[in-house]
Scaffold this active site. Structure first.
Site, PDB file in Angstrom:
ATOM      1  N   GLU A  45      -8.421  10.984  -5.641  1.00  0.00           N
ATOM      2  CA  GLU A  45      -7.084  11.077  -6.234  1.00  0.00           C
ATOM      3  C   GLU A  45      -7.015  10.394  -7.580  1.00  0.00           C
ATOM      4  OE1 GLU A  45      -4.752  10.373  -2.056  1.00  0.00           O
ATOM      5  OE2 GLU A  45      -4.367   9.088  -3.767  1.00  0.00           O
ATOM      6  N   SER A  92      -6.989  -3.826  -9.478  1.00  0.00           N
ATOM      7  CA  SER A  92      -6.436  -4.401  -8.251  1.00  0.00           C
ATOM      8  C   SER A  92      -7.542  -4.551  -7.214  1.00  0.00           C
ATOM      9  CB  SER A  92      -5.334  -3.483  -7.712  1.00  0.00           C
ATOM     10  OG  SER A  92      -4.895  -3.929  -6.441  1.00  0.00           O
ATOM     11  N   SER A 150      -4.398  -8.262  -3.930  1.00  0.00           N
ATOM     12  CA  SER A 150      -3.564  -7.802  -2.811  1.00  0.00           C
ATOM     13  C   SER A 150      -3.505  -8.902  -1.760  1.00  0.00           C
ATOM     14  CB  SER A 150      -4.162  -6.522  -2.217  1.00  0.00           C
ATOM     15  OG  SER A 150      -4.131  -5.495  -3.182  1.00  0.00           O
ATOM     16  N   ASN A 174       4.504   2.542   1.971  1.00  0.00           N
ATOM     17  CA  ASN A 174       4.525   4.004   2.103  1.00  0.00           C
ATOM     18  C   ASN A 174       3.982   4.305   3.494  1.00  0.00           C
ATOM     19  OD1 ASN A 174       5.456   5.034  -0.352  1.00  0.00           O
ATOM     20  ND2 ASN A 174       3.442   4.847  -1.295  1.00  0.00           N
ATOM     21  N   CYS A 222      -1.547   5.097  -1.652  1.00  0.00           N
ATOM     22  CA  CYS A 222      -2.992   5.028  -1.708  1.00  0.00           C
ATOM     23  C   CYS A 222      -3.667   5.996  -0.730  1.00  0.00           C
ATOM     24  CB  CYS A 222      -3.328   3.581  -1.341  1.00  0.00           C
ATOM     25  SG  CYS A 222      -4.957   3.055  -1.663  1.00  0.00           S
TER      26      CYS A 222
HETATM   27  N1  SAH Z   1      -8.448  -1.567  -3.137  1.00  0.00           N
HETATM   28  C1  SAH Z   1      -7.593  -2.175  -4.068  1.00  0.00           C
HETATM   29  C2  SAH Z   1      -6.851  -1.202  -4.957  1.00  0.00           C
HETATM   30  C3  SAH Z   1      -6.262   0.040  -4.348  1.00  0.00           C
HETATM   31  S1  SAH Z   1      -4.810  -0.089  -3.410  1.00  0.00           S
HETATM   32  C4  SAH Z   1      -6.613  -3.084  -3.379  1.00  0.00           C
HETATM   33  O1  SAH Z   1      -6.481  -3.000  -2.175  1.00  0.00           O
HETATM   34  O2  SAH Z   1      -6.012  -3.905  -4.061  1.00  0.00           O
HETATM   35  C5  SAH Z   1      -3.513  -0.596  -4.518  1.00  0.00           C
HETATM   36  C6  SAH Z   1      -2.389  -1.338  -3.804  1.00  0.00           C
HETATM   37  O3  SAH Z   1      -1.655  -0.458  -2.922  1.00  0.00           O
HETATM   38  C7  SAH Z   1      -2.895  -2.493  -2.948  1.00  0.00           C
HETATM   39  O4  SAH Z   1      -2.107  -3.637  -3.131  1.00  0.00           O
HETATM   40  C8  SAH Z   1      -2.711  -1.942  -1.548  1.00  0.00           C
HETATM   41  O5  SAH Z   1      -2.625  -2.954  -0.584  1.00  0.00           O
HETATM   42  C9  SAH Z   1      -1.471  -1.127  -1.686  1.00  0.00           C
HETATM   43  N2  SAH Z   1      -1.280  -0.141  -0.616  1.00  0.00           N
HETATM   44  C10 SAH Z   1      -2.226   0.545   0.045  1.00  0.00           C
HETATM   45  N3  SAH Z   1      -1.673   1.373   0.949  1.00  0.00           N
HETATM   46  C11 SAH Z   1      -0.337   1.205   0.862  1.00  0.00           C
HETATM   47  C12 SAH Z   1       0.774   1.770   1.546  1.00  0.00           C
HETATM   48  N4  SAH Z   1       0.622   2.674   2.496  1.00  0.00           N
HETATM   49  N5  SAH Z   1       2.008   1.357   1.174  1.00  0.00           N
HETATM   50  C13 SAH Z   1       2.172   0.446   0.212  1.00  0.00           C
HETATM   51  N6  SAH Z   1       1.168  -0.128  -0.463  1.00  0.00           N
HETATM   52  C14 SAH Z   1      -0.081   0.241  -0.146  1.00  0.00           C
HETATM   53 FE1  SF4 Z   2      -7.342  -1.204  -1.125  1.00  0.00          FE
HETATM   54 FE2  SF4 Z   2      -6.839   0.584   0.824  1.00  0.00          FE
HETATM   55 FE3  SF4 Z   2      -9.314  -0.271   0.423  1.00  0.00          FE
HETATM   56 FE4  SF4 Z   2      -7.484  -1.923   1.455  1.00  0.00          FE
HETATM   57  S1  SF4 Z   2      -8.312  -0.077   2.416  1.00  0.00           S
HETATM   58  S2  SF4 Z   2      -8.972  -2.383  -0.126  1.00  0.00           S
HETATM   59  S3  SF4 Z   2      -5.647  -1.239   0.353  1.00  0.00           S
HETATM   60  S4  SF4 Z   2      -8.077   0.920  -0.983  1.00  0.00           S
END
Ligand code: SAH
Ligand code: SF4
Length: 371
Positions: free
Chosen positions: A97, A219, A242, A318, A362
């Site tokens: 994506e 991130s 995160s 989400n 995500c």
């Molecule tokens: N892997 C990295 C970056 C991608 S996710 C990370 O985890 O930081 C980017 C952000 O979206 C992260 O803070 C993650 O926790 C958040 N995220 C993932 N799935 C989500 C969801 N279903 N609802 C809200 N935030 C979400």
């Molecule tokens: Fe980021 Fe989703 Fe991977 Fe967690 S599982 S590190 S929120 S991409």
């Protein structure tokens, strides 16, 4: 067996120069070719696409190199008109994506760093898919090129400067220029450190997409060795971590990677990062109804971040098919913010849930499309 043809998006400008020299061409052609790649956003090595390149060089590129543009498997627009989400197809038919977001006239591209993710955060659609593979630098760069091309094709600016001159055809005042990159798509960027940093070096190049300085935000789920390496290398980018919980037990229940990199080690790494770089860190907090959104949770994160240069980014959940949680209602999100501000002087934002109707959480589009 012949090696897979070289993807030009894998190379920095210096590496491209070295390649041309190795092939026996004058290094002065590097600037022109780089312009075609990142200002002209060429889609082939043809005469039409790269008219001023020496024919011999074009022929060599056609024989031994490729432009790793990523075809669109699916594009979806959000009803709010501000978000467009692409599912892009890789050479091995995997899909990732990339999201184009247009806020206050500025265009941000959200890029993926891996196919799937190994970190397994329980509420995340990508985590629920599991890990398939790392992206190459060229596959990360190609996502930004895709967004820049989409912007270029979709605009009609009279008197637009033509390619090939000294001036960038994308002046900073042009709101349709790709302005910012967030590495917040599928995958954990610090689990794919070298490829991500190579891609960032290419995206930052002043003579190309010029996404340098303050324009890139990475991130991470909290990969401690990666955060320390970013600090040691003084990488010029914004860091977002995160967090989602302020105690080890609560965090480990949401973020399994916390068992490997416990909260106290993560906070020590964040402190080192801010001290070394002088930079503030964004701490992300996915707000889950009844799980991590009470006034007590707000006070716990306020206390945890006390004394650190920090901003909290609150993201209402989400919903995903693999997790039963619900998003925090907006009144509770505002109350959370007010505690951070009034009791801890901690700035925070509540991320607008843009694109929720096109599953812009995500990894959710990839999951929806493969279902
Ligand atoms: N892997 C990295 C970056 C991608 S996710 C990370 O985890 O930081 C980017 C952000 O979206 C992260 O803070 C993650 O926790 C958040 N995220 C993932 N799935 C989500 C969801 N279903 N609802 C809200 N935030 C979400
Ligand atoms: Fe980021 Fe989703 Fe991977 Fe967690 S599982 S590190 S929120 S991409």
């Amino acid at each position: 067996m012949s090696a897979a043809p070289l993807n030009l998006y894998d190379l920095t400008r210096e590496q491209l120069r070295a390649l041309l020299v190795r092939w026996g061409f004058a290094s002065v052609h590097t600037g022109l070719l780089w312009n075609y790649l990142y200002l002209g956003l060429a889609d082939s090595f043809t005469d039409d696409a790269m008219p001023d390149l020496p024919p011999k060089l074009r022929a060599r590129l056609q024989a031994d190199a490729r432009l790793g543009l990523l075809p669109v498997a699916l594009a979806t627009d959000s009803a709010d008109g501000f978000t467009r989400k692409y599912l892009l197809r890789l050479d091995d038919a995997e899909r990732i994506e990339t999201v184009l977001m247009r806020f206050t006239g500025r265009v941000t591209a959200c890029l993926s760093s891996q196919v799937g993710c190994a970190m397994g955060c329980v509420f995340c659609a990508t985590g629920q898919m599991g890990y398939t593979r790392h992206l190459t630098p060229g596959e990360i760069v190609a996502q930004a090129v895709h967004v820049a091309r989409a912007l270029k094709v979709g605009r009609t600016v009279p008197g637009e400067p033509r390619l090939g001159g000294d001036a960038s055809p994308y002046p900073a005042s042009n709101p349709h220029r790709l302005r910012n990159i967030v590495l917040m798509g599928m995958g954990e960027p610090l689990h794919n450190y070298d490829a991500v940093m190579q891609a960032i070096d290419i995206l930052r190049d002043e003579a190309g997409l010029a996404l340098g300085g303050e324009r890139i935000t990475l991130s991470t789920v909290g990969v401690v060795p990666g955060i320390l390496r970013l600090a040691a290398e003084r990488r010029p980018l914004h860091l977002a971590v995160s967090l989602h919980a302020a105690t080890q037990a609560e965090r480990a229940a949401l973020v399994p990677a916390a068992r490997k990199w416990p909260l106290d080690e993560l906070m020590a790494a964040c402190r080192t990062y801010s001290e070394t770089t002088g930079r503030r860190i964004f701490y992300e907090w996915t707000l889950i109804d009844g799980q991590n959104d009470t006034p007590d949770h707000a006070r716990a994160v306020g206390a945890l971040l006390r004394g650190l240069p920090a901003q909290v980014n609150l993201i209402p959940l989400n919903p995903t098919s693999g997790y039963a949680g619900a998003p925090t209602p907006s009144a509770a999100a505002r109350a959370f913010q007010k505690i951070l501000a009034d009791e801890f002087r901690l700035p925070s934002t509540v991320r607008q849930r843009r694109g929720i109707d096109i599953a812009a959480g995500c990894g959710q589009l990839a999951v929806a499309a493969s279902a």
